[in-house]
Scaffold this motif. Structure first.
Motif, PDB file in Angstrom:
ATOM      1  N   LEU A 175      19.011  39.825  43.133  1.00 49.35           N
ATOM      2  CA  LEU A 175      19.725  38.553  43.115  1.00 49.35           C
ATOM      3  C   LEU A 175      18.801  37.451  43.623  1.00 49.35           C
ATOM      4  O   LEU A 175      18.088  37.636  44.612  1.00 49.35           O
ATOM      5  N   TRP A 176      18.806  36.333  42.921  1.00 47.38           N
ATOM      6  CA  TRP A 176      18.023  35.165  43.316  1.00 47.38           C
ATOM      7  C   TRP A 176      18.949  33.942  43.331  1.00 47.38           C
ATOM      8  O   TRP A 176      20.008  33.953  42.702  1.00 47.38           O
ATOM      9  N   SER A 177      18.531  32.885  44.026  1.00 50.57           N
ATOM     10  CA  SER A 177      19.327  31.665  44.001  1.00 50.57           C
ATOM     11  C   SER A 177      18.421  30.440  44.003  1.00 50.57           C
ATOM     12  O   SER A 177      17.286  30.490  44.490  1.00 50.57           O
ATOM     13  N   GLY A 178      18.945  29.376  43.429  1.00 50.93           N
ATOM     14  CA  GLY A 178      18.259  28.084  43.441  1.00 50.93           C
ATOM     15  C   GLY A 178      19.255  26.995  43.784  1.00 50.93           C
ATOM     16  O   GLY A 178      20.387  27.010  43.291  1.00 50.93           O
ATOM     17  N   PRO A 179      18.883  26.049  44.648  1.00 54.06           N
ATOM     18  CA  PRO A 179      19.819  24.992  45.043  1.00 54.06           C
ATOM     19  C   PRO A 179      19.843  23.835  44.062  1.00 54.06           C
ATOM     20  O   PRO A 179      18.862  23.570  43.351  1.00 54.06           O
ATOM     21  N   ARG A 215      24.436  23.759  48.001  1.00 50.39           N
ATOM     22  CA  ARG A 215      25.190  24.244  46.838  1.00 50.39           C
ATOM     23  C   ARG A 215      24.164  24.949  45.960  1.00 50.39           C
ATOM     24  O   ARG A 215      23.121  24.369  45.633  1.00 50.39           O
ATOM     25  N   ARG A 216      24.453  26.203  45.564  1.00 51.68           N
ATOM     26  CA  ARG A 216      23.419  27.022  44.942  1.00 51.68           C
ATOM     27  C   ARG A 216      23.911  27.684  43.660  1.00 51.68           C
ATOM     28  O   ARG A 216      25.103  27.961  43.502  1.00 51.68           O
ATOM     29  N   THR A 217      22.955  27.963  42.789  1.00 47.92           N
ATOM     30  CA  THR A 217      23.183  28.778  41.604  1.00 47.92           C
ATOM     31  C   THR A 217      22.560  30.147  41.843  1.00 47.92           C
ATOM     32  O   THR A 217      21.400  30.246  42.261  1.00 47.92           O
ATOM     33  N   PHE A 218      23.335  31.198  41.591  1.00 49.15           N
ATOM     34  CA  PHE A 218      22.857  32.564  41.769  1.00 49.15           C
ATOM     35  C   PHE A 218      22.595  33.212  40.409  1.00 49.15           C
ATOM     36  O   PHE A 218      23.359  33.005  39.460  1.00 49.15           O
ATOM     37  N   VAL A 219      21.530  33.982  40.357  1.00 52.52           N
ATOM     38  CA  VAL A 219      21.154  34.711  39.155  1.00 52.52           C
ATOM     39  C   VAL A 219      21.013  36.182  39.526  1.00 52.52           C
ATOM     40  O   VAL A 219      20.185  36.534  40.380  1.00 52.52           O
ATOM     41  N   ALA A 220      21.840  37.014  38.923  1.00 53.25           N
ATOM     42  CA  ALA A 220      21.728  38.466  39.091  1.00 53.25           C
ATOM     43  C   ALA A 220      21.025  39.028  37.865  1.00 53.25           C
ATOM     44  O   ALA A 220      21.274  38.583  36.742  1.00 53.25           O
ATOM     45  N   MET A 221      20.168  40.021  38.071  1.00 49.46           N
ATOM     46  CA  MET A 221      19.383  40.529  36.949  1.00 49.46           C
ATOM     47  C   MET A 221      19.113  42.022  37.112  1.00 49.46           C
ATOM     48  O   MET A 221      18.988  42.525  38.227  1.00 49.46           O
ATOM     49  N   ARG A 222      19.013  42.684  35.977  1.00 50.28           N
ATOM     50  CA  ARG A 222      18.572  44.074  35.939  1.00 50.28           C
ATOM     51  C   ARG A 222      17.606  44.236  34.777  1.00 50.28           C
ATOM     52  O   ARG A 222      17.908  43.812  33.658  1.00 50.28           O
ATOM     53  N   SER A 267      22.387  20.666  38.460  1.00 51.25           N
ATOM     54  CA  SER A 267      22.786  22.046  38.207  1.00 51.25           C
ATOM     55  C   SER A 267      21.805  22.720  37.259  1.00 51.25           C
ATOM     56  O   SER A 267      21.588  23.939  37.342  1.00 51.25           O
ATOM     57  N   SER A 268      21.196  21.944  36.373  1.00 54.78           N
ATOM     58  CA  SER A 268      20.237  22.521  35.423  1.00 54.78           C
ATOM     59  C   SER A 268      18.998  23.047  36.136  1.00 54.78           C
ATOM     60  O   SER A 268      18.538  24.173  35.881  1.00 54.78           O
ATOM     61  N   ALA A 269      18.420  22.266  37.048  1.00 53.43           N
ATOM     62  CA  ALA A 269      17.229  22.724  37.766  1.00 53.43           C
ATOM     63  C   ALA A 269      17.545  23.912  38.661  1.00 53.43           C
ATOM     64  O   ALA A 269      16.684  24.776  38.887  1.00 53.43           O
ATOM     65  N   ALA A 270      18.773  23.989  39.163  1.00 53.68           N
ATOM     66  CA  ALA A 270      19.157  25.147  39.977  1.00 53.68           C
ATOM     67  C   ALA A 270      19.110  26.421  39.145  1.00 53.68           C
ATOM     68  O   ALA A 270      18.597  27.457  39.594  1.00 53.68           O
ATOM     69  N   ILE A 271      19.630  26.359  37.918  1.00 53.35           N
ATOM     70  CA  ILE A 271      19.551  27.514  37.019  1.00 53.35           C
ATOM     71  C   ILE A 271      18.092  27.837  36.706  1.00 53.35           C
ATOM     72  O   ILE A 271      17.658  28.995  36.779  1.00 53.35           O
ATOM     73  N   GLU A 272      17.332  26.818  36.350  1.00 52.93           N
ATOM     74  CA  GLU A 272      15.935  27.033  35.962  1.00 52.93           C
ATOM     75  C   GLU A 272      15.112  27.639  37.094  1.00 52.93           C
ATOM     76  O   GLU A 272      14.312  28.548  36.871  1.00 52.93           O
TER      77      GLU A 272
END
Length: 386
Positions: free
Chosen positions: A23-27, A51-58, A131-136
């Protein structure tokens, strides 16, 4: 474990039928000052927010990339061998655009180890909080780890910008990605958008008894359309006429000359950028010499310039700023690319609720949609969460 974090992991499992590996996150970010200066190779002073965007990956054993999110029902699939900037669209252009852009920085081809990825966020969309840069940024860190590409954070900021420019189609600068990747607690990122030199500047809001109130007007904006692109084109035209590489090279002393050489609209666009660059420098100096409670007038001047010269405000943003100042904020301005989104108000802690209530009342009196307001705290940048 926060709700956003746990919801990301459970959302991944529900979508794909197995658990995420990491799991990673970007604000998101608030730009304290320096609007539309980044693509003019000038100066900006944003900070990452809580306020953060989380990215889960496998990882997968094949070359298929599957991306899903909590804000769209579909799962988008593509073979990484076929990934191009021009064959992604919609929300998936952000994570898939990052995958493509990493390839541009690592030899020109996208690494082909596939992955399942899931995105969940509490960064408001369309509020000017990036929100876009948080995802990126979260995606860039995740894929940098997966593919062992060993790109540093400044390069990953360029990856995010390239993805947004080419895959998403929004002609943005590098500020948002830099704030999301380089941010630190209680600090801003003073970024020279020409050299990409970045310096962490202590903000000192908490010891000064100040909070940042975000007033989200709920007027949505889209950078990939109209107004943003036309402002950038005006800036580029002004630079060409003035014989400089970028408006960064036009100082305050040349504004009288510029007035004679440019039509009125182009001149006002240029004047905003030139004076905004100076306001960023003045804000950094003021923070160092006098502290956070002395920057209010610079924030207000920035808003006036965006309203009158760059013409990117809207009535809701102007009302948010006016109501906040009337309720005791020390400074306020719209933040982000404009045409909607949010205003920020630097506010004594004991006036926060008054500022929020004043905005709600003012919007009701004007028959505007009720705003959403909340405080944000300057926070750490993107990171791996496990």
């Amino acid at each position: 474990m926060t709700d956003v974090r746990s919801d990301t992991l459970s959302g991944f499992a529900e979508r794909y039928g197995h658990t995420a590996l990491s799991l990673w996150s970007g604000p998101g970010r608030v730009n304290l000052i320096g609007e539309h200066t980044d693509y003019n190779e000038g100066f900006v002073l944003p900070f990452a927010i809580d306020r953060r965007t989380f990215v889960a990956m496998r990882p997968r054993q094949d070359s298929l990339a599957r991306v899903g999110s909590s804000f769209a029902p579909e799962t988008v699939e593509i073979d990484l061998a076929d990934l191009r900037a021009e064959n992604v669209d919609g929300w998936s252009a952000y994570p898939l655009g990052v995958a493509w852009a990493i390839g541009q920085f690592t030899g020109g081809s996208v690494p082909t180890r596939g992955f399942d990825l899931y995105v969940h966020s509490d960064v408001p969309v369309g509020a000017g909080l990036s929100s876009s840069a948080a995802i990126e940024s979260a995606t860039a860190l995740a894929l940098n780890d997966l593919w062992e590409t060993d790109l540093d954070r400044r390069t990953l900021a360029r990856v995010g910008q390239l993805a947004e420019n080419k895959a998403v189609g929004a002609p943005t600068g590098i500020m948002d990605q830099s704030a999301s990747l380089l941010g630190e607690t209680d600090a801003g990122v003073f970024l020279d958008c020409r050299s990409l030199d970045a310096e962490v500047i202590g903000l000192g809001f908490e010891p000064a008894g100040l909070a940042v109130v975000v007033i989200d007007t709920r007027v949505s904006h889209a950078h990939a359309t109209g107004g943003y692109a036309s402002r950038r084109a005006s800036c580029e035209a002004g630079a060409r006429t003035l014989g400089v590489e970028a408006l960064r090279d036009v100082g305050i002393a040349r504004l009288d000359e510029a007035r004679e050489m440019l039509d009125d609209e182009t001149f006002r666009r240029v004047r905003h950028v030139v004076t905004e660059d100076q306001r960023v420098l003045d804000t950094v100096r003021t923070l160092r010499e006098k502290g956070a409670d002395a920057i209010g007038e610079l924030l207000v001047a920035s808003h006036v310039s965006m309203r009158d010269d760059f013409e990117i405000s809207v009535p809701e943003l102007d009302l948010a700023v006016e109501s906040a100042l009337g309720a005791g904020a020390m400074g306020a301005r719209m933040t982000g690319g404009g045409f909607g989104g949010a205003a920020i108000a630097l506010t004594p802690i004991d006036r926060v609720e008054a500022v929020r209530a004043a905005a709600t009342r003012a919007f009701a009196d004007a028959s505007f949609r009720e705003p959403i307001s909340f405080t944000v705290v300057p926070s750490a940048g993107a990171r791996r969460e496990d």
